[in-house]
Design an enzyme around this catalytic site. Structure first.
Site, PDB file in Angstrom:
ATOM      1  N   CYS A  47      46.806  45.062  39.616  1.00  0.00           N
ATOM      2  CA  CYS A  47      46.704  44.178  40.778  1.00  0.00           C
ATOM      3  C   CYS A  47      47.296  42.811  40.437  1.00  0.00           C
ATOM      4  O   CYS A  47      46.961  42.214  39.412  1.00  0.00           O
ATOM      5  CB  CYS A  47      45.243  44.049  41.193  1.00  0.00           C
ATOM      6  SG  CYS A  47      44.994  42.946  42.605  1.00  0.00           S
ATOM      7  N   CYS A  50      44.137  40.176  40.476  1.00  0.00           N
ATOM      8  CA  CYS A  50      43.003  40.190  39.533  1.00  0.00           C
ATOM      9  C   CYS A  50      43.251  41.009  38.279  1.00  0.00           C
ATOM     10  O   CYS A  50      42.371  41.107  37.431  1.00  0.00           O
ATOM     11  CB  CYS A  50      41.749  40.693  40.239  1.00  0.00           C
ATOM     12  SG  CYS A  50      41.772  42.471  40.601  1.00  0.00           S
ATOM     13  N   CYS A  96      42.512  46.637  46.820  1.00  0.00           N
ATOM     14  CA  CYS A  96      41.984  46.621  45.457  1.00  0.00           C
ATOM     15  C   CYS A  96      40.455  46.569  45.522  1.00  0.00           C
ATOM     16  O   CYS A  96      39.891  45.722  46.221  1.00  0.00           O
ATOM     17  CB  CYS A  96      42.522  45.405  44.713  1.00  0.00           C
ATOM     18  SG  CYS A  96      41.784  45.156  43.079  1.00  0.00           S
ATOM     19  N   CYS A  99      39.133  42.919  43.987  1.00  0.00           N
ATOM     20  CA  CYS A  99      39.320  41.602  44.627  1.00  0.00           C
ATOM     21  C   CYS A  99      39.678  41.685  46.110  1.00  0.00           C
ATOM     22  O   CYS A  99      39.928  40.656  46.732  1.00  0.00           O
ATOM     23  CB  CYS A  99      40.379  40.801  43.884  1.00  0.00           C
ATOM     24  SG  CYS A  99      42.071  41.402  44.132  1.00  0.00           S
ATOM     25  N   CYS A 119      51.660  54.138  49.433  1.00  0.00           N
ATOM     26  CA  CYS A 119      52.877  53.368  49.667  1.00  0.00           C
ATOM     27  C   CYS A 119      52.502  51.899  49.428  1.00  0.00           C
ATOM     28  O   CYS A 119      51.833  51.285  50.256  1.00  0.00           O
ATOM     29  CB  CYS A 119      53.311  53.626  51.105  1.00  0.00           C
ATOM     30  SG  CYS A 119      54.962  53.135  51.492  1.00  0.00           S
TER      31      CYS A 119
END
Length: 132
Positions: A47, A50, A96, A99, A119
């Site tokens: 990510c 985070c 995510c 976060c 995607c």
């Protein structure tokens, strides 16, 4: 996994404008423009907000959709899904789990073994190579 909570102002200070737009305002990159679209090195996709592990090269495939595509998360519950009714469509948005960053969307037209196609916007991820 410990949840991260920040205000929009805190995220805006931490992230470049383009990453903030994609991850915090649910933006989308133009197709075929993301740095990981035609990228096939060995490593992990994390990510951009985070650093949570999201996907690995083991599940990446060329879907010809214009964005990096994966058929599975790196770990169970690395992401979660919400219904996205924007733009006159009904889709599953992927976020995510750590976060709440917007990552992209998941579709039921991927390869085996999952049959799913995550995607994902390149700007929502960072890549860490196996040799790093």
């Amino acid at each position: 996994m410990e949840k991260i909570h920040k205000t929009n102002a805190e995220w805006r200070e931490l992230l470049p404008d383009d990453v903030y737009y994609i991850t915090r305002e649910a933006g989308t990159e133009r197709p075929y423009t993301g740095r990981y679209n035609e990228f096939y090195e060995s490593g992990d996709y994390r990510c951009a907000c985070c650093d949570a592990l999201l996907f690995t090269d083991q599940s990446k495939f060329d879907s010809h959709c214009g964005w990096p595509a994966f058929f599975a998360e790196a770990e169970p519950d690395a992401t979660y899904r919400i219904v996205d009714r924007s733009h006159g469509m009904v889709r599953e948005e992927v976020r995510c789990s750590r976060c709440d960053a917007h990552l992209g969307h998941v579709f039921p037209d991927g390869p085996p073994p999952t049959g799913e196609r995550y995607c994902i916007n390149s700007l929502a991820m960072t890549f860490v190579g196996k040799d790093a």
